[in-house]
Scaffold this motif. Structure first.
Motif, PDB file in Angstrom:
ATOM      1  N   ALA A  25     -15.985   5.889 -60.086  1.00  0.00           N
ATOM      2  CA  ALA A  25     -17.576   5.143 -60.645  1.00  0.00           C
ATOM      3  C   ALA A  25     -18.395   4.691 -59.912  1.00  0.00           C
ATOM      4  N   SER A  26     -18.359   4.848 -58.500  1.00  0.00           N
ATOM      5  CA  SER A  26     -19.799   3.934 -57.599  1.00  0.00           C
ATOM      6  C   SER A  26     -20.488   5.834 -57.130  1.00  0.00           C
ATOM      7  N   LEU A  27     -19.564   6.512 -57.688  1.00  0.00           N
ATOM      8  CA  LEU A  27     -20.182   8.178 -57.026  1.00  0.00           C
ATOM      9  C   LEU A  27     -21.085   8.263 -58.571  1.00  0.00           C
ATOM     10  N   GLN A  28     -20.316   8.034 -59.625  1.00  0.00           N
ATOM     11  CA  GLN A  28     -20.617   8.551 -60.967  1.00  0.00           C
ATOM     12  C   GLN A  28     -21.804   8.563 -60.875  1.00  0.00           C
ATOM     13  N   HIS A  29     -22.345   5.878 -60.372  1.00  0.00           N
ATOM     14  CA  HIS A  29     -23.923   5.819 -60.608  1.00  0.00           C
ATOM     15  C   HIS A  29     -24.243   6.408 -59.419  1.00  0.00           C
ATOM     16  N   GLU A  30     -23.975   6.995 -58.594  1.00  0.00           N
ATOM     17  CA  GLU A  30     -25.277   7.559 -57.514  1.00  0.00           C
ATOM     18  C   GLU A  30     -25.714   9.308 -58.380  1.00  0.00           C
ATOM     19  N   VAL A  31     -24.406   9.453 -59.447  1.00  0.00           N
ATOM     20  CA  VAL A  31     -24.795  10.991 -60.254  1.00  0.00           C
ATOM     21  C   VAL A  31     -25.979  11.418 -61.094  1.00  0.00           C
ATOM     22  N   ILE A  32     -25.690   9.615 -61.473  1.00  0.00           N
ATOM     23  CA  ILE A  32     -26.991   8.847 -62.235  1.00  0.00           C
ATOM     24  C   ILE A  32     -28.293   9.380 -62.059  1.00  0.00           C
ATOM     25  N   HIS A  33     -28.063   8.595 -60.748  1.00  0.00           N
ATOM     26  CA  HIS A  33     -29.563   8.575 -59.894  1.00  0.00           C
ATOM     27  C   HIS A  33     -29.684  10.025 -58.703  1.00  0.00           C
ATOM     28  N   GLY A  34     -29.375  10.713 -59.611  1.00  0.00           N
ATOM     29  CA  GLY A  34     -30.509  11.968 -58.402  1.00  0.00           C
ATOM     30  C   GLY A  34     -29.134  11.840 -57.969  1.00  0.00           C
ATOM     31  N   ALA A  41     -26.870  20.406 -62.419  1.00  0.00           N
ATOM     32  CA  ALA A  41     -25.762  20.546 -62.646  1.00  0.00           C
ATOM     33  C   ALA A  41     -24.521  20.799 -61.775  1.00  0.00           C
ATOM     34  N   LEU A  42     -25.383  20.392 -60.714  1.00  0.00           N
ATOM     35  CA  LEU A  42     -23.475  20.257 -59.731  1.00  0.00           C
ATOM     36  C   LEU A  42     -22.765  19.132 -59.976  1.00  0.00           C
ATOM     37  N   ASN A  43     -24.519  18.019 -59.919  1.00  0.00           N
ATOM     38  CA  ASN A  43     -24.178  16.842 -59.988  1.00  0.00           C
ATOM     39  C   ASN A  43     -23.287  16.403 -60.990  1.00  0.00           C
ATOM     40  N   ARG A  44     -24.103  16.397 -61.877  1.00  0.00           N
ATOM     41  CA  ARG A  44     -23.268  16.578 -63.444  1.00  0.00           C
ATOM     42  C   ARG A  44     -21.479  16.501 -63.057  1.00  0.00           C
ATOM     43  N   TRP A  45     -21.573  18.104 -62.760  1.00  0.00           N
ATOM     44  CA  TRP A  45     -20.281  18.595 -62.715  1.00  0.00           C
ATOM     45  C   TRP A  45     -19.662  17.763 -61.458  1.00  0.00           C
ATOM     46  N   ILE A  46     -20.169  17.241 -60.607  1.00  0.00           N
ATOM     47  CA  ILE A  46     -19.244  16.326 -59.650  1.00  0.00           C
ATOM     48  C   ILE A  46     -18.920  14.697 -60.776  1.00  0.00           C
ATOM     49  N   GLY A  47     -19.713  14.356 -60.936  1.00  0.00           N
ATOM     50  CA  GLY A  47     -19.557  13.365 -61.666  1.00  0.00           C
ATOM     51  C   GLY A  47     -19.244  13.106 -63.487  1.00  0.00           C
ATOM     52  N   CYS A  48     -18.477  14.286 -64.107  1.00  0.00           N
ATOM     53  CA  CYS A  48     -18.427  14.347 -65.666  1.00  0.00           C
ATOM     54  C   CYS A  48     -17.314  13.418 -65.643  1.00  0.00           C
ATOM     55  N   PRO A  50     -13.682  12.281 -66.310  1.00  0.00           N
ATOM     56  CA  PRO A  50     -12.996  10.986 -66.904  1.00  0.00           C
ATOM     57  C   PRO A  50     -12.258  10.643 -65.913  1.00  0.00           C
ATOM     58  N   LEU A  51     -11.847   9.976 -64.675  1.00  0.00           N
ATOM     59  CA  LEU A  51     -10.711   9.257 -64.131  1.00  0.00           C
ATOM     60  C   LEU A  51     -10.522   8.043 -65.111  1.00  0.00           C
ATOM     61  N   LEU A  52     -11.457   7.748 -65.652  1.00  0.00           N
ATOM     62  CA  LEU A  52     -11.199   5.908 -65.901  1.00  0.00           C
ATOM     63  C   LEU A  52     -10.713   6.652 -67.421  1.00  0.00           C
ATOM     64  N   LEU A  53     -11.280   7.927 -67.819  1.00  0.00           N
ATOM     65  CA  LEU A  53     -10.057   8.586 -69.329  1.00  0.00           C
ATOM     66  C   LEU A  53     -11.436   7.648 -70.756  1.00  0.00           C
ATOM     67  N   TRP A  54     -11.553   5.834 -70.591  1.00  0.00           N
ATOM     68  CA  TRP A  54     -11.771   5.396 -71.532  1.00  0.00           C
ATOM     69  C   TRP A  54     -13.507   5.935 -71.818  1.00  0.00           C
ATOM     70  N   LEU A  55     -13.863   5.593 -70.338  1.00  0.00           N
ATOM     71  CA  LEU A  55     -15.678   6.136 -70.533  1.00  0.00           C
ATOM     72  C   LEU A  55     -16.300   7.565 -70.086  1.00  0.00           C
ATOM     73  N   PRO A  56     -17.229   7.763 -71.246  1.00  0.00           N
ATOM     74  CA  PRO A  56     -17.829   9.300 -71.347  1.00  0.00           C
ATOM     75  C   PRO A  56     -18.959   9.421 -70.110  1.00  0.00           C
ATOM     76  N   TYR A  57     -19.609  10.109 -69.092  1.00  0.00           N
ATOM     77  CA  TYR A  57     -19.883   9.518 -67.769  1.00  0.00           C
ATOM     78  C   TYR A  57     -21.322   9.576 -69.077  1.00  0.00           C
ATOM     79  N   GLU A  58     -21.294  11.172 -70.022  1.00  0.00           N
ATOM     80  CA  GLU A  58     -22.930  10.425 -70.698  1.00  0.00           C
ATOM     81  C   GLU A  58     -23.085   9.585 -71.330  1.00  0.00           C
ATOM     82  N   SER A  59     -22.698   9.191 -71.804  1.00  0.00           N
ATOM     83  CA  SER A  59     -22.362   7.510 -71.966  1.00  0.00           C
ATOM     84  C   SER A  59     -23.007   6.625 -71.043  1.00  0.00           C
ATOM     85  N   TYR A  60     -22.351   6.335 -70.146  1.00  0.00           N
ATOM     86  CA  TYR A  60     -22.918   5.808 -68.718  1.00  0.00           C
ATOM     87  C   TYR A  60     -23.845   6.401 -68.389  1.00  0.00           C
ATOM     88  N   ARG A  61     -23.809   7.398 -68.564  1.00  0.00           N
ATOM     89  CA  ARG A  61     -25.202   7.725 -68.389  1.00  0.00           C
ATOM     90  C   ARG A  61     -26.848   7.433 -68.793  1.00  0.00           C
TER      91      ARG A  61
END
Length: 278
Positions: A25-34, A41-48, A50-61
């Motif tokens: 999830a911390s890595l996803q936060h980094e992905v949001i900030h570039g 596209a590669l960053n989004r693939w890394i972050g997308c 859903p290891l948390l199951l309930w939270l879509p990456y795009e909603s978080y972004r």
């Protein structure tokens, strides 16, 4: 952690699994900030995923980028990550809902019922948006469902791991770890610079949160990569603390000690809304 789950004692598997998912999830936060690469596209693939199951990456972004309108920090209506309420919102709450929110504003409550409240509030809001046919939310959840199928296929078909066990043992405590970081990150103040906290002396949690414990630095320089934050903070510490009004904690034990069963702040925003700076 998932593939070898049957061979790892639970007392090791649960904390390491939860830590790993919270770290993602911390890595996803980094992905949001570039980060971590120059390729979006590669960053989004890394972050997308859903290891948390309930939270879509795009909603978080989307939500997190709205949070970075610093002039609206802590505002009950404009800041999606605010834990404050307007008086009008508070007056509409039922007794049990108000009790749950008060409990959630303590450190103990945030670690125990906090994940359940975060999930239920988010999913209820998203279900309402999807039900009413909002195109953006439908696109997000369609994409999330496909990514979730991949994660569930890995857990069930490859690892022979019950998703309910994964949720209870890994996802719930991972969400609690994430909430440690956000618990005292912001405080309602008149001056924008004084609304963001610093948690010093947190070597373990600092690494888990990719140094967003030094949260003022992130809001001052949101595109700064995580590994540059500590050195920048050390070089500018005196000025930063002066500008944020001394909102500094001595590690997360200090946060827990102060607010274990004490509310972090008044729940109704002290100014009604975040004051507009002229």
């Amino acid at each position: 952690m998932t593939y070898f789950h049957a061979a790892i004692p639970l007392w090791i598997w649960i904390p390491l699994g939860a830590w790993t998912v919270a770290w993602h999830a911390s890595l996803q936060h980094e992905v949001i900030h570039g980060h971590p690469t120059a390729n979006r596209a590669l960053n989004r693939w890394i972050g997308c995923w859903p290891l948390l199951l309930w939270l879509p990456y795009e909603s978080y972004r989307i939500s997190h980028l709205l949070h970075h309108r610093d002039e609206r920090l802590t505002d009950p209506l404009d800041d999606p990550e605010s834990h404050y309420w307007t008086q009008e919102q508070w007056d509409r709450l039922g007794r049990f809902h108000a009790w749950a929110i008060r409990a959630n504003s303590t450190f103990l409550g945030r670690m125990t019922i906090g994940p359940a409240r975060a999930m239920s509030t988010f999913l209820t809001r998203e279900a309402r948006a999807v039900w009413h046919g909002e195109p953006m939310h439908r696109r997000i959840w369609t994409s999330h469902a496909l990514q979730l199928l991949v994660v569930l296929a890995w857990l069930v078909l490859v690892c022979d791991l019950n998703p309910l066990v994964y949720f209870a043992a890994i996802v719930y405590p991972a969400t609690a770890l994430m909430l440690v970081r956000s618990f005292a990150e912001h405080r309602a103040e008149n001056e924008v610079e004084e609304r963001t906290a610093i948690v010093e002396n947190a070597p373990v949690f600092g690494l888990l949160f990719l140094y967003n414990n030094l949260h003022v630095v992130h809001h001052d320089n949101p595109m700064m990569p995580w590994y540059e934050i500590p050195a920048w903070y050390r070089a500018n510490r005196e000025r930063v603390i002066r500008e944020n009004g001394g909102l500094v904690y001595d590690g997360y034990w200090d946060v827990a000690r102060r607010y274990f069963i004490t509310e972090h702040d008044t729940l109704i925003h002290p100014y009604g809304r975040a004051p507009v700076q002229g």
